[in-house]
Design an enzyme around this catalytic site. Sequence first.
Site, PDB file in Angstrom:
ATOM      1  N   HIS A 127     -76.740 -20.147 -45.721  1.00  0.00           N
ATOM      2  CA  HIS A 127     -77.274 -18.784 -45.799  1.00  0.00           C
ATOM      3  C   HIS A 127     -78.805 -18.876 -45.819  1.00  0.00           C
ATOM      4  O   HIS A 127     -79.419 -18.981 -46.873  1.00  0.00           O
ATOM      5  CB  HIS A 127     -76.759 -18.074 -47.056  1.00  0.00           C
ATOM      6  CG  HIS A 127     -75.303 -17.759 -46.995  1.00  0.00           C
ATOM      7  ND1 HIS A 127     -74.805 -16.552 -46.558  1.00  0.00           N
ATOM      8  CD2 HIS A 127     -74.227 -18.524 -47.296  1.00  0.00           C
ATOM      9  CE1 HIS A 127     -73.485 -16.583 -46.601  1.00  0.00           C
ATOM     10  NE2 HIS A 127     -73.106 -17.765 -47.048  1.00  0.00           N
ATOM     11  N   GLU A 142     -62.531 -16.902 -50.669  1.00  0.00           N
ATOM     12  CA  GLU A 142     -63.418 -17.584 -51.618  1.00  0.00           C
ATOM     13  C   GLU A 142     -63.137 -17.032 -53.010  1.00  0.00           C
ATOM     14  O   GLU A 142     -63.923 -16.286 -53.588  1.00  0.00           O
ATOM     15  CB  GLU A 142     -64.887 -17.385 -51.241  1.00  0.00           C
ATOM     16  CG  GLU A 142     -65.837 -18.241 -52.069  1.00  0.00           C
ATOM     17  CD  GLU A 142     -67.299 -17.986 -51.770  1.00  0.00           C
ATOM     18  OE1 GLU A 142     -68.142 -18.661 -52.395  1.00  0.00           O
ATOM     19  OE2 GLU A 142     -67.614 -17.123 -50.916  1.00  0.00           O
ATOM     20  N   HIS A 176     -72.268 -24.533 -42.614  1.00  0.00           N
ATOM     21  CA  HIS A 176     -72.192 -23.276 -43.374  1.00  0.00           C
ATOM     22  C   HIS A 176     -73.393 -23.155 -44.292  1.00  0.00           C
ATOM     23  O   HIS A 176     -73.523 -23.890 -45.267  1.00  0.00           O
ATOM     24  CB  HIS A 176     -70.903 -23.241 -44.207  1.00  0.00           C
ATOM     25  CG  HIS A 176     -70.665 -21.919 -44.875  1.00  0.00           C
ATOM     26  ND1 HIS A 176     -69.726 -21.015 -44.422  1.00  0.00           N
ATOM     27  CD2 HIS A 176     -71.247 -21.334 -45.949  1.00  0.00           C
ATOM     28  CE1 HIS A 176     -69.728 -19.954 -45.205  1.00  0.00           C
ATOM     29  NE2 HIS A 176     -70.653 -20.108 -46.133  1.00  0.00           N
ATOM     30  N   HIS A 184     -65.942 -16.130 -44.059  1.00  0.00           N
ATOM     31  CA  HIS A 184     -65.761 -16.438 -45.469  1.00  0.00           C
ATOM     32  C   HIS A 184     -64.336 -15.987 -45.809  1.00  0.00           C
ATOM     33  O   HIS A 184     -64.046 -14.788 -45.802  1.00  0.00           O
ATOM     34  CB  HIS A 184     -66.746 -15.652 -46.334  1.00  0.00           C
ATOM     35  CG  HIS A 184     -68.149 -16.133 -46.286  1.00  0.00           C
ATOM     36  ND1 HIS A 184     -68.881 -16.192 -45.121  1.00  0.00           N
ATOM     37  CD2 HIS A 184     -68.975 -16.576 -47.289  1.00  0.00           C
ATOM     38  CE1 HIS A 184     -70.097 -16.644 -45.401  1.00  0.00           C
ATOM     39  NE2 HIS A 184     -70.180 -16.891 -46.701  1.00  0.00           N
ATOM     40  N   GLN A 207     -71.705  -9.044 -45.601  1.00  0.00           N
ATOM     41  CA  GLN A 207     -71.663  -9.517 -46.991  1.00  0.00           C
ATOM     42  C   GLN A 207     -70.933  -8.540 -47.926  1.00  0.00           C
ATOM     43  O   GLN A 207     -70.207  -8.962 -48.826  1.00  0.00           O
ATOM     44  CB  GLN A 207     -73.095  -9.729 -47.499  1.00  0.00           C
ATOM     45  CG  GLN A 207     -73.234 -10.006 -48.989  1.00  0.00           C
ATOM     46  CD  GLN A 207     -72.936 -11.446 -49.359  1.00  0.00           C
ATOM     47  OE1 GLN A 207     -73.690 -12.336 -49.043  1.00  0.00           O
ATOM     48  NE2 GLN A 207     -71.822 -11.672 -50.027  1.00  0.00           N
ATOM     49  N   ASP A 252     -74.155 -24.474 -47.901  1.00  0.00           N
ATOM     50  CA  ASP A 252     -73.960 -23.094 -48.341  1.00  0.00           C
ATOM     51  C   ASP A 252     -75.241 -22.476 -48.879  1.00  0.00           C
ATOM     52  O   ASP A 252     -75.752 -21.517 -48.324  1.00  0.00           O
ATOM     53  CB  ASP A 252     -72.832 -23.009 -49.375  1.00  0.00           C
ATOM     54  CG  ASP A 252     -72.284 -21.590 -49.528  1.00  0.00           C
ATOM     55  OD1 ASP A 252     -72.700 -20.703 -48.762  1.00  0.00           O
ATOM     56  OD2 ASP A 252     -71.434 -21.365 -50.399  1.00  0.00           O
TER      57      ASP A 252
END
Length: 425
Positions: free
Chosen positions: A59, A213, A57, A210, A152, A309
Site C-alpha cells: 500500500h 482478511e 502486495h 483483499h 478500501q 503489505d
Amino acid sequence: MLDLLIRNCTLADGRNRQDIGIRDGRIVALEANLQADAGQTMDAAGQLVTAPFVDAHFHMDSTLSYGLPRVNQSGTLLEGIALWGELKPALAQEALVERALAYCDWAVARGLLAIRSHVDICDDRLLAVEALLHVKEKVRPYLDLQLVAFPQDGLLRSPNAMRNLVRALDMGVDVVGGIPHFERTMADGAESVRLLCELACERGLMVDMHCDETDDPLSRHIETLAYHAQRLGMQGRVTGSHLTSMHSMDNYYVSKLLPLMREAGVAAIANPLINITLQGRHDSYPKRRGMTRVPELLAAGVPVAFGHDCVMDPWYGLGSGDMLEVAHMGLHVAQMTGQEAMKQCFAAVTSTPAAILGLEAYGLAPGCRADLVLLQARDPVEAIRLRATRLAVLRGGKLIASSPPAVARLDLSGRPKTTSFQIRL
C-alpha cells in the site's frame, strides 16, 4: 563484446561458478567459464546472484505516513482503518508523491525492483490514484510499479466506489481490486466479487482482492472468487490476498477449497509481517497465528507469494522494504524450516510474485532483462537467515544501488579480526 561480465556467481538453483554476460540491458549468456570480452567485469566471489525481489502486495499511498494524524495506539487493524479514514481528507498529492518516491528509494536499495501496490479509490478526488500514476512514470526506469484499484471502504458499502474504481481504471490503473469481507453482509461481499470479476473480464485485466482478511472461518469469499475466475475463464489472472480466514477454517472445507483454487488458476498472497501482527487479536490463548495455509496451498499446486503489505503507516509502524525480512517471518510462521520449504520462501519473494504480476523477461536466463541482485550470501537459505546485504543492484545491466559488505570487527585474543556471520559447510 559484452557490456558487463559478472564472474563466479552462485545461483538460487544451486549452480555455482557461473558467469553472466550482459549486452544492451539483457542477459545474453549464462555459463561456466564464459569466454568473452567485456567493457566491464564484476567478480561475484561465489556469492548469490538472483533476479530482483518482487513485492506482490503493498500500500504505497499510505506508506511512511506513520504518526499521521496520530499513532495507532492499539496496533489493531480496525484502529488503522479508522486512522486512514481520518487522514484521507487531509492528504495532499505532493506529500503522497514525496513519501512514495522515498519508499521507492528504500526498495531499490533493497534490490526490490517490482511492486504491486493497492491504491484506495474511495476518496472522490482520487488524489492517491493521480499521485501514484505520477510515481509509476517517475520510477519506470528503475522500478516496475503495478497499481490495483482498491475500494478500501467496500465496493457496495461506499456510495461512489464503483464509479471511482472505473474512473481509476480509465486513468491507467492496472488491476481490479476488492475487499468483499468488509461489505455489510456476506451477500454483498459475494455480489462485489461477481461485479468486480466481470468488470475485469470485460476489460481484459487482472484481479487481486483483499479476501477474507479476518479470523472468521465463515468468511469464504475466496470460494466465490475462485468460482467466478473459473466461470469467466480468467485462470492465471486472479489473486486472493491475505486469505487469513483459511487459518481458522474447518479442515474438511479446506480440502474442497484447495482443489477449486488450483482448478480456477487462482494465486494466493500472504503477508506474514502483517498477518501475524493483526490477526488473532480477539484470542486469549491459544492464540491463532492468522497467516493463511501456505504449505497446504503450495502442496495443492496453488502459487503463493509473500507481500510486505505495510511500512510505517497507520497499520504497521515498522518495516524497511526488505523482502528477505518478509520471507524470514513467513518461514517461521508457516513452520517451513525444511530445506526445500525454505527455498520456496525465497521463491515467494522473487520468481513466484514475478509470475503473478506477469512481469516480462524476468529471471536469470539468456533473453531476460539484466535486472540482478548480488547478495552477501552463498544460497537462498543463508540469504533469508542473514537478511543478506545487497552488495549490488543492477537494472538493465547498470548499477543503481550498492552497499558495503556486512563485516564486524573483533578485538579478541587468538580469534579472527572480523566476522561476516557466514559459515562454510
